[in-house]
Design an enzyme around this catalytic site. Structure first.
Site, short mmCIF file in Angstrom:
data_model
loop_
_atom_site.label_atom_id
_atom_site.label_comp_id
_atom_site.label_asym_id
_atom_site.label_seq_id
_atom_site.Cartn_x
_atom_site.Cartn_y
_atom_site.Cartn_z
N SER A 1 0.83 -1.31 -0.03
CA SER A 1 0.05 0.02 0.13
C SER A 1 0.85 1.21 -0.17
O SER A 1 1.87 1.19 0.55
CB SER A 1 -1.05 -0.10 1.37
OG SER A 1 -0.85 0.96 2.00
N LYS A 2 0.33 2.08 -0.84
CA LYS A 2 1.28 3.38 -0.94
C LYS A 2 1.29 4.09 0.46
O LYS A 2 2.39 5.09 0.63
CB LYS A 2 0.75 4.28 -1.84
CG LYS A 2 -0.45 4.95 -1.97
CD LYS A 2 -0.66 6.03 -3.12
CE LYS A 2 -2.13 6.52 -2.87
NZ LYS A 2 -2.57 6.96 -4.05
N ARG A 3 0.59 4.04 1.28
CA ARG A 3 0.64 4.53 2.63
C ARG A 3 1.65 4.05 3.74
O ARG A 3 2.10 4.43 4.44
CB ARG A 3 -0.67 4.60 3.27
CG ARG A 3 -1.42 5.95 3.35
CD ARG A 3 -2.86 5.87 3.63
NE ARG A 3 -3.53 6.14 2.29
CZ ARG A 3 -4.22 5.16 1.65
NH1 ARG A 3 -3.83 4.05 2.16
NH2 ARG A 3 -4.84 5.28 0.44
N ARG A 4 1.92 2.51 3.31
CA ARG A 4 2.98 1.84 4.19
C ARG A 4 4.09 1.49 3.70
O ARG A 4 4.96 1.37 4.44
CB ARG A 4 2.00 0.48 4.59
CG ARG A 4 2.73 -0.26 5.83
CD ARG A 4 1.67 -1.34 6.26
NE ARG A 4 1.00 -2.01 4.99
CZ ARG A 4 -0.20 -2.45 4.90
NH1 ARG A 4 -1.03 -2.30 5.71
NH2 ARG A 4 -0.77 -2.84 3.49
N VAL B 1 6.04 2.00 -2.66
CA VAL B 1 5.53 1.48 -4.05
C VAL B 1 5.66 2.03 -5.38
O VAL B 1 5.43 1.51 -6.53
CB VAL B 1 4.15 1.24 -3.76
CG1 VAL B 1 3.74 0.31 -2.86
CG2 VAL B 1 3.38 2.61 -3.74
#
Ligand code: GLU
Length: 471
Positions: free
Chosen positions: A239-242, A245
């Site tokens: 995920s791009k938040r975590r 990516v």
């Protein structure tokens, strides 16, 4: 199977290029290029107004070209823009309405929840036979067949049957007449003559609906292939938040385009012989959609770094030097522009090439050559400058000052100093290395010192001795 393969890659611009998108693009590209006149269509799904930024489109094109997918290749077609076909998509929805395959609906979400007693049940068909006409605010719903099954034949996942009565009458155009994603995507695919839809597994739930749409438009559904999710080391979907990516971030950190291409091709697929590191041209020939795995693919950053190290070592020295330049100049380099000395870098480049995994690491291997004085690294200093360090430094400094300035002579000098203090060479090297290069690990010491030169080296030893005296 249709004669000419036409695949597509249909990113929604987001301002960055997700590695999962890059993997989908590569698999599509390989399928297209395996056939002499196969085509890879790039369709930018930009119907969301906020996603209509021209620089995002150029970002997609440059990320694609970094992974071997070039606009100038005869297999490449497009880019097309979903937003350019809004009229065609609207027309398609109206056609379905006229043919009785879709109906207008004025139910609100609240009414539906009240009727079904649940937030989660799909649409109950309330407006199916009310014969409503279009009015602002009325959504258009697809009339899903009451009987029969929709069989989604997926190359990766096999055939899955969906009883049609379990597929709700889904919305195809909103109350303002705008077509929704499933509709626009199917209409554009049909218009572009797409034969194979190869995309991420997250779209699987749309597939029976899209297949029904293809059939309703009288088109033969495509071959479907849903690629496994990409997960991190905790088996969570990337995920791009975590997670990191963005392909651009990996490139900016010094992962080589060839490494990324090679590694991404192996996310969910592998050549039968387990030879993982191989040129793209070979991977492209070997790739088979039928051999893609169903189970999730682990994006292993450590493995990616190991691959990159291999690719870096395989570069010709000149290529390596060129690839490093970006990090040896402002704004990446920690030294002032005038302090960089190409000849010195060249003298140690080969030593660095065998040690780094990611190009951005280069600065920390060579910064001591260009900074005024040894860089200060607290942990290295504490580790190396223990009791006896000062003596070893003094004695090494004296011998080096009097000796010849070659790696061999420098080694002999330090060996003699170590023997004088009853130390093994390794132990005696640590304080000297930290005094000169700032760190406990780095390039081979004597070659490094030879390149740095007599004056600067002896100055740094003196500085460390002074510091230790004051401690
Ligand atoms: N635009 C969609 C996305 O970026 C892709 C849709 C598809 O491949 O069918 O997720």
């Amino acid at each position: 199977m249709p004669d000419t393969i036409r695949v597509r890659f249909a990113p929604s611009p987001t301002g960055m290029f997700h590695v999962g998108g890059a993997r989908s693009a590569l698999f599509n590209w390989a399928v297209a290029r395996q056939q002499a006149d196969g085509k890879f269509v790039l369709r930018i799904e930009d119907t969301d107004e906020a996603r209509n930024r021209p620089e995002w489109v150029s970002g997609i094109l440059s990320a694609l070209s970094a992974i071997h997918i070039n606009e100038s290749d005869p297999a490449f077609e497009g880019p097309y823009f979903q937003s350019h076909n809004t009229a065609g998509q609207r027309e398609a929805t109206i056609r379905l309405y006229r043919e009785g395959k879709a109906y207008y609906c004025d139910c609100t979400r609240e009414e539906l929840v009240k009727r079904t007693g649940s937030q989660h049940l799909g649409y109950d068909g309330f407006c199916r036979d009310r014969g409503l006409e279009y009015e602002e605010g009325r959504a258009l719903r697809f009339r899903t067949p009451d009987t029969g099954v929709t069989v989604v034949a997926d190359v990766v996942r096999g055939a899955t049957e969906f009883p049609n009565n379990a597929i709700e009458d889904f919305v195809i155009a909103r109350g303002n007449g705008n077509p929704v994603f499933v509709l626009a995507n199917a209409v554009d695919d049909i218009r572009e003559g797409i034969t194979h839809v190869i995309r991420g597994e997250e779209h699987l739930s749309n597939t029976p609906k899209q297949q029904l749409l293809w059939e309703a438009f009288g088109a033969e559904p495509p071959v479907w292939a849903h690629l496994p999710v990409i997960v991190n080391e905790k088996r969570q979907k990337l995920s791009k938040r975590r997670d990191k990516v963005a392909l651009e971030d990996y490139l900016a950190e010094g992962y080589l385009p060839d490494t990324l291409t090679n590694y991404l091709m192996l996310l969910g697929w592998g050549p039968g012989d387990d030879v993982e590191i191989r040129p793209y041209a070979e991977l492209e020939k070997l790739f088979r959609l039928e051999d893609v795995n169903k189970s999730s693919a682990f994006f292993d950053v450590k493995k990616l770094a190991a691959f990159n190290g291999e690719y870096i070592r395989a570069l010709p020295l000149e290529g390596f030097i060129r690839a490093c330049h970006r990090w040896l100049e402002a704004p990446h380099a920690p030294w002032a522009p005038g302090q960089y000395d190409e000849a010195k870098f060249r003298a140690v480049a080969e030593l660095a090439q065998t040690r780094i995994a990611v190009l951005s690491e280069i600065t920390k291997y060579v910064d001591w050559l260009f900074l005024d004085g040894a860089p200060h690294d607290e942990a290295s200093w504490a580790k190396a400058m223990k009791a006896g360090a000062r003596d070893i430094l003094v004695s090494t400094g004296t011998r080096w000052a009097a000796g010849e300035w070659t790696a061999e002579a420098l080694k002999e000098g330090l060996e003699a100093a170590a023997a004088e203090h009853g130390l093994k060479l390794g132990k005696a090297q640590a304080p000297v290395r930290v005094a000169v290069t700032g760190r406990t690990v780095g390039l081979p010491l004597f070659e490094s010192v030879e390149v740095l030169g007599r004056e600067q080296t002896l100055d740094r030893i003196d500085t460390a001795v002074g510091k230790l005296g004051a401690e």
